[in-house]
Design an enzyme around this catalytic site. Sequence first.
Site, PDB file in Angstrom:
ATOM      1  N   HIS A  51      -1.059  22.297 -14.291  1.00 49.58           N
ATOM      2  CA  HIS A  51      -0.535  23.133 -13.479  1.00 49.58           C
ATOM      3  C   HIS A  51       0.296  22.181 -12.187  1.00 49.58           C
ATOM      4  O   HIS A  51       0.184  20.968 -12.011  1.00 49.58           O
ATOM      5  CB  HIS A  51      -1.542  23.858 -12.923  1.00 49.58           C
ATOM      6  CG  HIS A  51      -2.189  24.779 -13.938  1.00 49.58           C
ATOM      7  ND1 HIS A  51      -3.072  25.969 -13.630  1.00 49.58           N
ATOM      8  CD2 HIS A  51      -1.953  24.803 -15.385  1.00 49.58           C
ATOM      9  CE1 HIS A  51      -3.180  26.439 -14.854  1.00 49.58           C
ATOM     10  NE2 HIS A  51      -2.867  26.068 -15.772  1.00 49.58           N
TER      11      HIS A  51
ATOM     12  N   GLU B 209       0.030  22.368  -8.998  1.00 51.95           N
ATOM     13  CA  GLU B 209      -0.790  21.747  -8.131  1.00 51.95           C
ATOM     14  C   GLU B 209      -1.530  20.246  -8.620  1.00 51.95           C
ATOM     15  O   GLU B 209      -1.452  19.525  -7.835  1.00 51.95           O
ATOM     16  CB  GLU B 209      -2.013  22.714  -7.784  1.00 51.95           C
ATOM     17  CG  GLU B 209      -1.411  23.979  -7.103  1.00 51.95           C
ATOM     18  CD  GLU B 209      -1.214  24.964  -7.921  1.00 51.95           C
ATOM     19  OE1 GLU B 209      -1.031  24.910  -9.269  1.00 51.95           O
ATOM     20  OE2 GLU B 209      -1.444  26.315  -7.631  1.00 51.95           O
TER      21      GLU B 209
ATOM     22  N   CYS C 211      -7.072  24.644 -10.165  1.00 51.15           N
ATOM     23  CA  CYS C 211      -6.272  23.983  -9.132  1.00 51.15           C
ATOM     24  C   CYS C 211      -7.017  24.159  -7.845  1.00 51.15           C
ATOM     25  O   CYS C 211      -6.947  23.287  -7.026  1.00 51.15           O
ATOM     26  CB  CYS C 211      -4.894  24.760  -9.142  1.00 51.15           C
ATOM     27  SG  CYS C 211      -3.929  24.325 -10.536  1.00 51.15           S
TER      28      CYS C 211
ATOM     29  N   CYS D 142      -4.957  28.833  -9.281  1.00 52.93           N
ATOM     30  CA  CYS D 142      -5.833  29.241 -10.362  1.00 52.93           C
ATOM     31  C   CYS D 142      -7.234  28.612  -9.897  1.00 52.93           C
ATOM     32  O   CYS D 142      -7.333  27.782  -9.312  1.00 52.93           O
ATOM     33  CB  CYS D 142      -5.365  28.985 -11.779  1.00 52.93           C
ATOM     34  SG  CYS D 142      -5.596  27.308 -12.186  1.00 52.93           S
TER      35      CYS D 142
END
Length: 160
Positions: free
Chosen positions: A57, A59, A90, A87
């Site tokens: 992801h 991040e 993250c 999320c």
Amino acid sequence: MDVQEISLEHMRTALDEACRGVLSGDGGPFGAVVVKDGKVIATGHNMVVVTNDPTMHAEVTAIRNCCKKLGTFDLSGCVLYTSCYPCPMCMGACLWARFDAIYYAASAEQAAAIGFDDKAFYDFLKNPVSDDLRKLEHVEVDDYLMPFQMWSNKPDKTTY
Ligand SMILES: [Zn+2]
């Protein structure tokens, strides 16, 4: 804690990174930027598709890029700008990274509206037990606390 002021310019950079990710086909429409002392140290966008890695992801990508650049696993003193509310994975990564602040633009609900599971995962985590989609069970095995004992007794460990 003396947290840096919010910078719309840095958020714009995170959004630009998200758009760059969409155009490249690397993954979902998410971008992130790590800032220290007002300067961008690292950027990242979602790379799940291109890497076949569900953890890539924006991040996480930005955190990995930043840690590599700074040569540390501790990003206290840094702040994160992300194009969307992190999320659960993250958010956990942000906590482990020890950011002083996390600034986000779009909400989890807005991500859910275009097909992402962030909100569903947050709902699951309110009461994480086995459900129709997955099992979650404790497994009893001999000496399962051995790694913890070894860690506790290790005199030269690097704590974090
Ligand atoms: Zn995430």
